[in-house]
Design a protein around this motif. Structure first.
Motif, PDB file in Angstrom:
ATOM      1  N   GLY A   1      15.791  -4.466 -19.042  1.00 47.83           N
ATOM      2  CA  GLY A   1      15.034  -3.312 -18.566  1.00 47.83           C
ATOM      3  C   GLY A   1      15.339  -2.945 -17.130  1.00 47.83           C
ATOM      4  O   GLY A   1      14.925  -1.868 -16.669  1.00 47.83           O
ATOM      5  N   GLY A   2      16.021  -3.832 -16.432  1.00 46.70           N
ATOM      6  CA  GLY A   2      16.339  -3.597 -15.032  1.00 46.70           C
ATOM      7  C   GLY A   2      17.549  -2.699 -14.850  1.00 46.70           C
ATOM      8  O   GLY A   2      18.135  -2.193 -15.810  1.00 46.70           O
ATOM      9  N   SER A   3      17.926  -2.512 -13.584  1.00 46.87           N
ATOM     10  CA  SER A   3      19.029  -1.626 -13.229  1.00 46.87           C
ATOM     11  C   SER A   3      19.998  -2.303 -12.272  1.00 46.87           C
ATOM     12  O   SER A   3      19.597  -3.168 -11.477  1.00 46.87           O
ATOM     13  CB  SER A   3      18.493  -0.355 -12.562  1.00 46.87           C
ATOM     14  OG  SER A   3      17.657   0.376 -13.428  1.00 46.87           O
ATOM     15  N   LEU A   4      21.232  -1.888 -12.346  1.00 44.73           N
ATOM     16  CA  LEU A   4      22.267  -2.297 -11.398  1.00 44.73           C
ATOM     17  C   LEU A   4      23.188  -1.115 -11.172  1.00 44.73           C
ATOM     18  O   LEU A   4      23.340  -0.254 -12.049  1.00 44.73           O
ATOM     19  CB  LEU A   4      23.087  -3.474 -11.929  1.00 44.73           C
ATOM     20  CG  LEU A   4      22.466  -4.865 -11.890  1.00 44.73           C
ATOM     21  CD1 LEU A   4      23.359  -5.853 -12.632  1.00 44.73           C
ATOM     22  CD2 LEU A   4      22.243  -5.331 -10.462  1.00 44.73           C
ATOM     23  N   ARG A   5      23.826  -1.104 -10.016  1.00 43.98           N
ATOM     24  CA  ARG A   5      24.803  -0.068  -9.709  1.00 43.98           C
ATOM     25  C   ARG A   5      26.104  -0.740  -9.305  1.00 43.98           C
ATOM     26  O   ARG A   5      26.151  -1.527  -8.354  1.00 43.98           O
ATOM     27  CB  ARG A   5      24.313   0.822  -8.573  1.00 43.98           C
ATOM     28  CG  ARG A   5      25.248   1.977  -8.229  1.00 43.98           C
ATOM     29  CD  ARG A   5      24.635   2.837  -7.129  1.00 43.98           C
ATOM     30  NE  ARG A   5      25.493   3.926  -6.688  1.00 43.98           N
ATOM     31  CZ  ARG A   5      25.571   5.098  -7.302  1.00 43.98           C
ATOM     32  NH1 ARG A   5      24.842   5.349  -8.367  1.00 43.98           N
ATOM     33  NH2 ARG A   5      26.363   6.049  -6.828  1.00 43.98           N
ATOM     34  N   LEU A   6      27.159  -0.434 -10.053  1.00 43.47           N
ATOM     35  CA  LEU A   6      28.484  -0.950  -9.759  1.00 43.47           C
ATOM     36  C   LEU A   6      29.279   0.095  -8.989  1.00 43.47           C
ATOM     37  O   LEU A   6      29.147   1.296  -9.233  1.00 43.47           O
ATOM     38  CB  LEU A   6      29.236  -1.302 -11.039  1.00 43.47           C
ATOM     39  CG  LEU A   6      28.544  -2.263 -12.005  1.00 43.47           C
ATOM     40  CD1 LEU A   6      29.463  -2.566 -13.185  1.00 43.47           C
ATOM     41  CD2 LEU A   6      28.121  -3.536 -11.310  1.00 43.47           C
ATOM     42  N   SER A   7      30.112  -0.385  -8.085  1.00 45.76           N
ATOM     43  CA  SER A   7      30.991   0.501  -7.321  1.00 45.76           C
ATOM     44  C   SER A   7      32.416  -0.013  -7.379  1.00 45.76           C
ATOM     45  O   SER A   7      32.642  -1.223  -7.485  1.00 45.76           O
ATOM     46  CB  SER A   7      30.526   0.588  -5.870  1.00 45.76           C
ATOM     47  OG  SER A   7      29.259   1.212  -5.774  1.00 45.76           O
ATOM     48  N   CYS A   8      33.355   0.898  -7.301  1.00 48.06           N
ATOM     49  CA  CYS A   8      34.772   0.562  -7.302  1.00 48.06           C
ATOM     50  C   CYS A   8      35.454   1.415  -6.245  1.00 48.06           C
ATOM     51  O   CYS A   8      35.301   2.649  -6.256  1.00 48.06           O
ATOM     52  CB  CYS A   8      35.372   0.823  -8.671  1.00 48.06           C
ATOM     53  SG  CYS A   8      37.166   0.665  -8.748  1.00 48.06           S
ATOM     54  N   GLU A   9      36.169   0.775  -5.364  1.00 43.64           N
ATOM     55  CA  GLU A   9      36.903   1.484  -4.321  1.00 43.64           C
ATOM     56  C   GLU A   9      38.388   1.379  -4.617  1.00 43.64           C
ATOM     57  O   GLU A   9      38.911   0.260  -4.763  1.00 43.64           O
ATOM     58  CB  GLU A   9      36.595   0.905  -2.944  1.00 43.64           C
ATOM     59  CG  GLU A   9      37.243   1.663  -1.802  1.00 43.64           C
ATOM     60  CD  GLU A   9      36.744   1.182  -0.449  1.00 43.64           C
ATOM     61  OE1 GLU A   9      35.726   0.484  -0.389  1.00 43.64           O
ATOM     62  OE2 GLU A   9      37.405   1.506   0.561  1.00 43.64           O
TER      63      GLU A   9
ATOM     64  N   GLY B   1      27.780  -6.233  -8.958  1.00 44.15           N
ATOM     65  CA  GLY B   1      27.292  -6.993 -10.096  1.00 44.15           C
ATOM     66  C   GLY B   1      26.162  -7.922  -9.691  1.00 44.15           C
ATOM     67  O   GLY B   1      25.834  -8.071  -8.516  1.00 44.15           O
ATOM     68  N   GLY B   2      25.559  -8.557 -10.682  1.00 45.76           N
ATOM     69  CA  GLY B   2      24.479  -9.489 -10.394  1.00 45.76           C
ATOM     70  C   GLY B   2      23.723  -9.853 -11.651  1.00 45.76           C
ATOM     71  O   GLY B   2      24.180  -9.583 -12.761  1.00 45.76           O
TER      72      GLY B   2
END
Length: 124
Positions: free
Chosen positions: A15-23, A9-10
């Motif tokens: 218009g921007g991008s983010l990538r979330l991850s879950c382990e 998160g952040g």
């Protein structure tokens, strides 16, 4: 018991991008992303079965992409073209197959396991 840990998160501008991850600590058939914005109920964003079926909320179709790696028990959410209304706490959820699917109309009631959440803030 399955433990889930989100990251990625952040804060970004519209218009921007983010990538979330879950382990996840173990395999489950269903894995999904939910979000809860300020003053709103938690809602489904996207779900993915271990067999490759994905479903998206209408509000994120064409902008978000869910993916999972069954070998690593990980779930990702690539979020592009972010909007201020995407601002929310994002949660990873996991659980067994119920009722023949994993989306449940975007409801969170059928999911057994939850991560602690990761905040996404999008400014205009």
């Amino acid at each position: 018991q399955v433990q889930l840990v989100e990251s990625g998160g952040g804060s970004v501008q519209a218009g921007g991008s983010l990538r979330l991850s879950c382990e996840a600590s173990a395999y489950t058939f269903c894995m999904s992303w939910f979000r809860q914005g300020p003053g709103k109920e938690r809602e489904g964003v996207a779900s993915a079965t271990s067999t490759g079926s994905m479903i998206y909320a209408d509000s994120v179709k064409g902008r978000f992409t869910i993916s999972r790696d069954n070998a690593k028990n990980t779930l990702n959410l690539q979020m592009n073209s972010l909007k201020p209304e995407d601002t929310a706490m994002y949660y990873c959820a996991a659980g067994p197959l119920k009722l023949g699917g994993c989306w449940y109309g975007g409801s969170d009631r059928e999911y057994n396991y939850w991560g602690q959440g990761t905040q996404v803030s999008v400014s205009s």
